[in-house]
Write a protein that holds these residues in place. Structure first.
Motif, PDB file in Angstrom:
ATOM      1  N   ASN A   1       0.700  41.794 -16.579  1.00 22.05           N
ATOM      2  CA  ASN A   1       0.527  40.780 -17.627  1.00 22.05           C
ATOM      3  C   ASN A   1       0.650  39.351 -17.109  1.00 22.05           C
ATOM      4  OD1 ASN A   1       0.370  42.940 -19.437  1.00 22.05           O
ATOM      5  ND2 ASN A   1       2.555  42.849 -19.907  1.00 22.05           N
TER       6      ASN A   1
ATOM      7  N   THR B   1      -5.309  42.664 -28.507  1.00 19.29           N
ATOM      8  CA  THR B   1      -4.188  43.617 -28.539  1.00 19.29           C
ATOM      9  C   THR B   1      -3.254  43.314 -29.704  1.00 19.29           C
ATOM     10  OG1 THR B   1      -4.300  43.895 -26.138  1.00 19.29           O
ATOM     11  CG2 THR B   1      -2.253  44.533 -27.224  1.00 19.29           C
TER      12      THR B   1
ATOM     13  N   GLN C   1      -4.729  44.477 -32.929  1.00 19.67           N
ATOM     14  CA  GLN C   1      -4.691  45.920 -33.115  1.00 19.67           C
ATOM     15  C   GLN C   1      -3.305  46.407 -33.537  1.00 19.67           C
ATOM     16  OE1 GLN C   1      -6.020  47.397 -29.332  1.00 19.67           O
ATOM     17  NE2 GLN C   1      -8.159  46.780 -29.649  1.00 19.67           N
ATOM     18  N   GLN C   2      -2.255  45.689 -33.113  1.00 18.99           N
ATOM     19  CA  GLN C   2      -0.879  46.056 -33.462  1.00 18.99           C
ATOM     20  C   GLN C   2      -0.132  44.828 -33.992  1.00 18.99           C
ATOM     21  OE1 GLN C   2       0.012  47.631 -29.417  1.00 18.99           O
ATOM     22  NE2 GLN C   2       0.476  49.560 -30.449  1.00 18.99           N
TER      23      GLN C   2
ATOM     24  N   ASP D   1       5.003  40.195 -22.913  1.00 19.37           N
ATOM     25  CA  ASP D   1       3.655  40.716 -23.099  1.00 19.37           C
ATOM     26  C   ASP D   1       2.649  39.930 -22.278  1.00 19.37           C
ATOM     27  OD1 ASP D   1       3.933  42.737 -25.513  1.00 19.37           O
ATOM     28  OD2 ASP D   1       5.177  40.993 -25.983  1.00 19.37           O
TER      29      ASP D   1
END
Length: 379
Positions: free
Chosen positions: A122, A142, A145-146, A246
């Motif tokens: 990352n 990402t 999506q979450q 992240d």
């Protein structure tokens, strides 16, 4: 008939301006060649706005292919591996050596990565810009999506670029979370600065404005915090701080590409090309260097796009005079310069010398300046 070969390496701000000027007023008898790793060139002044979602890729990128066509230049999308200055050739990855009589280099700089960066997960170096934007877009996808999953970012480097990215990234992710009915508290941003001051290149007023803004926006500022290692997605600091992130955005001191050290060009202690007041290499008069990759011996300046933009006309003027065997004209960069920092809240911070100010008028002014600059390449 072609009597001279002029090769431009890199599509930075200075070369973009030079190509436009050479298209308007070509050099008789000179064949022009551009070599760039990408078919587009990012305008650094608008990249934070692109991160915040204010601009599209088209808004903030120069189409080098169209610009080279306008200038009548051969265009090679390729990576330069080195120079053979004895044979006057540019050595490329996917093309045979490209001969030159006159050479100009404008390839920018990249952040100095940590020694263990190959194993880091990352990690997002702020340069080169195209891979950085691709990683940013992938991170946003990402999160989308979450959206209920907490997100933690670390930005390493507390200069103007790091502070601006912290503010613009927060704005974009907060907007994304809001669209998915998630609270802003799902995002945590840490800004790590090795020294004891935020944006040390600016005056105390600007530092105070930015520090207060970071506090108001609940962005965690860590001064005197040097990253010593990256293990996977975890950064470890000399102070004992550890963060699992992240994304780790790396915006530290600029560095030059390694291949320059093999060329025989005179370099400074950081690997950048030393140039005289005429923008010529100190060791090779038929090689010019501009933008971040160059260090003016008599006029050292920060690595900032504002200086690269000002070098466009002087570069073309001296390239023209060199080809016509006329005396070259010295260029003296400005001592003070205006910086406009996008705070992603409808305002901007201006910094010049001892002066600092934050206002919505400054954001509108910055937006107008940036759009006007890009418009010259789209007409």
């Amino acid at each position: 008939p072609v009597t001279q070969e002029l090769v431009l390496i890199g599509g930075g701000h200075t070369h973009a301006i030079a190509l436009r000027l050479l298209g308007l007023h070509p050099l008789p008898g000179v064949r022009l060649t551009l070599i760039s790793e990408a078919a587009e060139s990012a305008y650094s002044g608008m990249i934070p706005g692109r991160i915040a979602g204010f601009y599209s890729d088209i808004d903030c990128h120069v189409n080098l292919s169209a610009l080279a066509d306008f200038a009548g230049a051969q265009f090679y999308v390729d990576r330069v591996l080195g120079l053979d200055l004895n044979q006057q050739q540019v050595l490329c990855d996917r093309h045979p050596p490209i001969a030159f009589d006159l050479l100009s280099i404008d390839i920018g700089s990249t952040p100095v990565l940590p020694p263990d960066s190959a194993t880091a997960v990352n990690l997002m170096p702020a340069k080169p810009v195209r891979p950085f934007l691709d990683q940013w877009d992938a991170l946003l996808a990402t999160i989308a999506q979450q959206p209920d999953r907490p997100v933690q970012l670390a930005i390493v480097g507390g200069g103007a670029a790091g502070a601006e990215l912290a503010l613009t990234m927060q704005h974009r992710i907060h907007h994304l979370l809001q669209s998915h009915q998630q609270p802003p508290s799902h995002l945590t941003i840490h800004l790590l600065q090795r020294g004891d001051q935020l944006v040390p290149q600016f005056n105390p007023t600007v530092r105070r404005l930015l520090t207060q803004l970071l506090q108001t926006r609940q962005i965690h500022l860590h001064l005197n915090t040097e990253v010593t290692a990256i293990a996977g997605s975890t950064i470890r600091c000399q102070s004992g701080l550890e963060l699992t992130c992240d994304a780790i955005i790396w915006v530290t001191q600029a560095a030059a590409p390694d291949w320059l050290a093999t060329t025989g060009l005179a370099l400074d202690d950081r690997g950048f090309i030393q140039v005289t007041d005429t923008l010529q290499s100190r060791s090779h008069p038929n090689v010019f260097a501009v933008g971040d990759i160059a260090t003016m011996i008599n006029h050292p300046r920060p690595k900032a796009g504002v200086f690269a933009v000002r070098q466009g006309k002087p570069l073309v003027r001296n390239l023209r005079r060199y080809c016509q065997q006329q005396p070259l004209i010295p260029f003296h960069p400005q001592q003070q310069y205006l910086s406009l920092i996008n705070t992603a809240d409808g305002q901007a911070i201006a910094a010049r010398g001892r002066w600092g100010w934050r206002s919505p008028l400054l954001w509108r002014w910055k937006d107008r300046i940036d759009r006007r600059f890009m418009a010259q390449f789209k007409r």
